[in-house]
Design an enzyme around this catalytic site. Structure first.
Site: not given
Lengths: 321, 321
Positions: A27, A29, A32, A121, A203, A207, A211, A274, A286
């Site tokens: 992965g 992206g 990574g 995530n 976290k 998020n 997000n 993201s 996600e």
């Protein structure tokens, strides 16, 4: 199964690099490439599994723009995990929405002692790996970083960059300490954590609101959320929902920690979370890992999480997942 | 100031039509044309203040499509309130977001005893009129109806259609009873209500979730909200927030009433709530009247309304108001 990271190889600078062995990054992206790239920069043997950026990276390597400098990493890259073969460490930085692809990707990368480190995530990813390939292999990392892949093979680092690494359902291990040390040599602020799930909830405090509101407010940057007082208040309210869910599950997160998540975000400016970038590009988001699973786990433990419930319902409706 | 609606004029059918006198309809969108049209159909002297549909309505009158039939009303229409002149009743069906225009529209329509009846959504409109032209003039009507203006001068009626009319800060009056009676003769299920503000909160039980989620879920019809179990649960949750706010202000709304608001909505099918139509057309949305003012009033009385808070923040961000 025994893991040994006690052998150290000396780097040029004389700092001892732990012998992590062969590392694959699945992965490739922004996340990574950034963390894998920093491991390669530290001197680790890293191979990236890539598709769209493969040719560019094989030819020119990876470029990481950070703090005004442009770091070049001569990275190895392959198109299939079969070409990479068994590894000692597999770093998984795929979107959780693509986890189905792991059934094919992971097996060729495994030997008896392969460690799987998910940087994904939200909640549910360690469980996913553990069910398929054994919980003793699984560890996870939580990345606090603002990154975008700005063109093929080029990662732009905007802000932050720390990572917390922990075992899945166990305390800190030598292999986790070795990984943390190698990341540190690569220039990353890395630390080992005793309780990975607690860290995941911490976290989510960031998020879930940033997000989520980014998409629900139809394309809001971090600055858009913070500068709108009404929206900022709701971001902080969503953090209370996450704190409540976490507390019911036994993870106490302080109000001050949540306050600090608002404070520390001002420096991100017009950063697009993201999930927003994925959503704007029409890619899956996600939704279950970041909003659905925390909601289900929190409510299962007796939390109400009313704002998170509404946000989840809206995201499930407006985003592909 | 004395209002007298005790004189009755006989209609053709022998049913007595109360003498409401000269009626103006200000804001001739779907709601204004429907209720004003039904008053004209009953035999009342109704003039519509219109701009975009003026020529069509002056030439062909109004057309109201309802229940398979097409009702034609030979309506009077003017472009300015000065041309209409002083009236006995002014029906205000402008969007609340355009209330600023009333400062110019209303004065030429007034004589000492003119009644102002707002059919506008949400909270704050009676207050707006009362502050400017005296609270003794003000009454309000709550319309439970699915309507769209489908082309110039043409209103299509999809479902429901009842109206509740009440005085602002007073009990039922003869003028309210007269208006209710005239609407009934026009074919509308109309009733007089003792407590207009309580009725407004009851109406918000539907409007807050269905108008709000329609926009926040990026274009959801009533069926889209109901058929998605997660979103439907949130719609019902938003109704709990409204019930809580109302209760703190002294208006008890039963759980059964809220349940029924979900049940009765299934028959609306793919109906687009009026706020969604405005939003999709890039027009202002009544964000403050429907979400902001109820939130402020409810929180002022001690309610939390967490879902409404989040929904309001999102709508304020994504919609013009």
């Amino acid at each position: 199964m025994a893991f040994s990271f006690s052998d150290f190889a000396a780097t040029d600078g004389g700092v001892t690099l732990p012998a992590l062995g062969k590392i694959a990054v699945v992965g490739s992206g922004a996340v990574g490439c950034y963390y894998g790239g920093m491991l390669a920069r530290a001197g680790c043997d890293v191979t990236f599994l890539m598709r769209s950026d493969l040719a560019v990276v094989q030819e020119r390597g990876l470029t990481i723009n950070t703090g005004g400098e442009s770091i070049h990493v001569a990275a190895q890259a392959k198109e299939t995990s079969r070409e990479i073969g068994p590894c000692d460490v597999v770093v998984i930085a795929l979107k959780a929405t693509a986890n189905g692809a792991l059934d094919e990707i992971i097996p060729p990368l495994l030997h008896a002692g392969t460690m799987l480190v998910t940087l994904q995530n939200g909640l549910g990813n360690e469980e996913y790996l553990a069910e398929r390939w054994g919980k003793e292999r699984v560890a996870g990392g939580l990345c606090f970083v603002c990154l975008n892949r700005t063109s093929p093979g080029v990662i732009t680092h905007f802000d932050h960059g720390s990572i917390s690494v922990g075992e899945y359902g166990r305390g800190i291990s030598p292999r986790v300490e070795a990984l943390v040390q190698a990341l540190g040599i690569g220039g990353i602020e890395a630390k080992a954590v005793e309780d990975l799930v607690c860290e995941r909830w911490r976290k989510l405090v960031w998020n879930v609101p940033f997000n989520g509101l980014a998409i629900a407010a139809n394309g809001a940057t971090v600055a858009d959320v913070l500068e709108d007082e009404v929206l900022r208040t709701e971001a902080r309210g969503l953090m209370e929902d996450v704190r409540d869910g976490a507390a019911r599950l036994g993870y106490e997160i302080s109000k001050e920690f949540a306050d600090f998540q608002i404070e520390r975000s001002w420096s991100m400016g017009k950063y697009k979370a993201s999930s927003l970038i994925d959503w704007e590009a029409g890619r899956p988001v996600e939704v279950e890992a970041i909003w659905g699973e925390p909601l289900r786990q929190g409510r299962g433990a007796g939390a109400q999480m009313p704002r998170l419930g509404l946000l989840y319902a809206l995201l499930k409706k407006v985003a592909k997942s």
